[in-house]
Design an enzyme around this catalytic site. Structure first.
Site, PDB file in Angstrom:
ATOM      1  CE1 TYR A  76      -3.685   2.587   1.117  1.00 38.52           C
ATOM      2  CE2 TYR A  76      -1.829   3.556   2.274  1.00 38.52           C
ATOM      3  CZ  TYR A  76      -3.113   3.654   1.780  1.00 38.52           C
ATOM      4  OH  TYR A  76      -3.809   4.836   1.945  1.00 38.52           O
ATOM      5  CD  GLU A 110      -6.238   4.778  -0.513  1.00 35.13           C
ATOM      6  OE1 GLU A 110      -6.186   4.528   0.696  1.00 35.13           O
ATOM      7  OE2 GLU A 110      -7.312   4.898  -1.146  1.00 35.13           O
TER       8      GLU A 110
END
Length: 432
Positions: free
Chosen positions: A153, A241
Site C-alpha cells: 500500500y 492512494e
C-alpha cells in the site's frame, strides 16, 4: 456513543473522515480533507498516471462490443481483464440486468471479451454501492491482466499538521489500510515531505525498503514513488492512494489500482482534469445543485437540511436522527454563499415531494448570517413556502439576521441551538 450515520451522506462523506480518524490513531499527524467531489472513472485516473510516467497496466477503453474486441486484439496480451466502468465499488460481485454476473472478468480469448461486453455496455450494473436499479455501463476498460506476486500500500496526502505532503506506506497491501492501522500499526510507515524541497532520493528509497521491495525492485519502486509525487504536485491532488502498489513475477513494479482526490480550489488551473468530471451517475437534483455551487445528496427522510459546511451538515443529519426524525437530504452551502444561492437551495428543497419540514442550521464564520436571512425571506415569499421552517443562526451578523427574520412577518420558527432546532423540526413533522 457515536451518533448514528445519516444514510448516503454518511457513506459518501464519512468515508474520508473515518479513514483519517483511524489513521490518526496510528500516526497523529495524518489528516484527510473530507470535501472532495470530482468523480473520475478508473480509466481516467490510470491515464493521468500513465501520462506522468507511472507504470500501470496497458489498457484501452471501449464503448461498444466491437470496439472491445478490437481493443483485446490490439493488446496482444496473454490474459485480458475486462472491467465495467462505473464509479461505485464492488463491481466484481455486481450483477447486470442482462443476467451477467460480475463487472470484472478475466479471459484469454478476445472473442469472449466481445461477448461479455455485449452483456455489459448499455445494461445496468448493481453493486452494494449503487442505487437499487444499478448504474448504466457506458464504457468498459480492456486491460492487460498481470499476475501480482506481492501487494503493498502506498499513498501521498496533504497533512494540515505539517503544512505539506506526507507519504504513507505499508508492506501489507490489497486490503483496507484502516484494518492494518488497527490490527498491525507497526506495519504502517509515514514520511513527511518538505513542500519546498520536494521528495528526496533517500526518502523514496527508504519508503521502498519499508514496503519490502528488494534488489532491483527497490530502486524501481523508489522511482515510481517519485513519479507519483510529481503527479501529486502537478495535478493539485490532495490524495493519491495506490492499493495495491504491487510487484509482478516478471520483476515489474506496477500501480494496479488508485484513488485520486483533487483540490477543488485548483479548478481554475486544472481545467482539463475537472472537465473530465463524470456526473452521469449523479441524481439530476445533484447536478442542478452543482450549477449553483451547492453540494447536495438526497436521503430517504422528510426533514430537509440547509447547512453551511460538510461537518455541520453531517452533525445536523445525525442530531435529527437522534431526536427521532429522518433527514431528507444533505445540502452544503459552503463558505462563500450569496443570497441567490440561498434562494436556489430553497427551490431545490421544496421541489422534493418527500420534504415536510426544513431545518436551516448556519454557523456564520465566513458566512454573513444577514445574507442568509435575506435569502430565506425572499425564498419564503416568492416560493410560497408551505412546510414548517426552523432556523438556527449563529455567528457573523447574527443579531441583524434575527431582526430580519423577526420583522419579516413570516411563519419562521427560531431555535436557540442545534439540539433545539432538531427537536422543533421533528416536532413540526409529528404534528401533521
Amino acid at each position: 456513543m457515536a451518533a448514528p450515520l445519516a444514510g448516503r451522506a454518511g457513506a459518501a462523506l464519512r468515508d474520508l473522515a473515518l479513514r483519517s480518524a483511524r489513521l490518526r490513531g496510528s500516526f497523529p499527524a495524518v489528516q484527510l480533507t473530507p470535501r472532495r467531489w470530482l468523480n473520475l472513472q478508473e480509466y481516467q485516473s490510470k491515464k493521468l498516471m500513465a501520462d506522468h510516467g507511472v507504470t500501470v497496466q496497458r489498457f484501452f477503453v471501449a464503448d461498444s462490443a466491437n470496439d472491445a474486441l478490437e481493443a483485446a486484439q490490439r493488446l496482444k496480451a496473454k490474459e485480458i481483464v475486462l472491467k465495467a466502468q462505473i464509479l461505485a465499488g464492488g463491481r466484481g460481485k455486481g450483477i447486470f440486468n442482462s443476467g451477467l454476473k460480475g463487472g470484472v472478468h478475466l479471459t484469454k480469448d478476445p472473442k469472449i471479451v466481445e461477448q461479455l461486453a455485449k452483456q455489459m455496455i448499455g445494461y445496468n450494473l448493481s453493486t452494494k454501492q449503487t442505487p437499487k436499479d444499478g448504474v448504466t455501463v457506458k464504457k468498459v476498460m480492456v486491460a492487460e491482466a498481470l499476475n501480482i506476486s506481492r501487494e503493498t500500500y502506498f499513498a501521498i496526502l496533504m497533512d494540515r499538521a505539517c503544512n505539506g505532503p506526507v507519504m504513507v506506506g505499508s508492506p501489507q497491501g490489497g486490503v483496507d489500510i484502516e484494518e492494518v492501522a488497527v490490527t498491525s500499526p507497526e506495519l504502517i510507515f509515514k514520511e513527511e515531505i518538505d513542500i519546498f524541497e520536494g521528495i528526496k532520493d533517500h526518502q523514496a528509497l527508504q519508503m521502498a525498503k519499508n514496503l519490502g521491495f528488494k534488489g532491483p525492485l527497490q530502486q524501481q519502486a523508489a522511482d515510481q514513488i517519485k513519479k507519483l509525487y510529481n503527479l501529486f504536485l502537478k495535478i493539485d491532488a490532495t490524495q493519491v492512494e495506490v492499493n495495491p502498489f504491487g510487484e509482478t513475477p516478471e520483476g515489474q513494479v506496477v500501480c494496479f489500482d488508485a484513488k485520486i482526490n483533487f483540490d477543488d480550489n485548483a479548478e481554475f488551473r486544472q481545467k482539463e482534469i475537472f472537465a473530465m468530471d463524470d456526473k452521469s451517475e449523479n441524481e439530476p437534483i445533484e447536478n442542478e445543485a452543482a450549477k449553483y455551487d451547492l453540494k447536495y445528496i438526497g436521503l430517504d427522510g422528510n426533514i430537509a437540511c440547509f447547512v453551511n459546511g460538510a461537518g455541520l451538515a453531517m452533525a445536523t443529519c445525525d442530531i435529527i436522527s437522534l431526536n427521532g426524525g429522518k433527514p431528507a437530504n444533505f445540502l452544503d452551502l459552503g463558505g462563500g454563499v450569496k443570497e441567490a444561492q440561498v434562494y436556489q437551495a430553497f427551490k431545490l428543497l421544496t421541489a422534493d415531494p418527500k420534504v415536510e419540514a426544513i431545518l436551516v442550521n448556519i454557523f456564520g464564520g465566513i458566512v454573513n448570517c444577514a445574507i442568509i436571512a435575506n435569502g430565506i425571506t425572499k425564498a419564503c415569499r416568492e416560493l410560497e413556502l408551505k412546510v414548517p421552517l426552523v432556523v438556527r443562526l449563529e455567528g457573523t451578523n447574527v443579531h441583524e439576521a434575527q431582526r430580519i427574520l423577526n420583522e419579516s412577518g413570516l411563519p419562521i420558527t427560531s431555535a436557540n441551538d442545534l439540539e433545539d432546532a432538531a427537536k422543533k423540526a421533528v416536532a413540526s413533522v409529528a404534528k401533521k
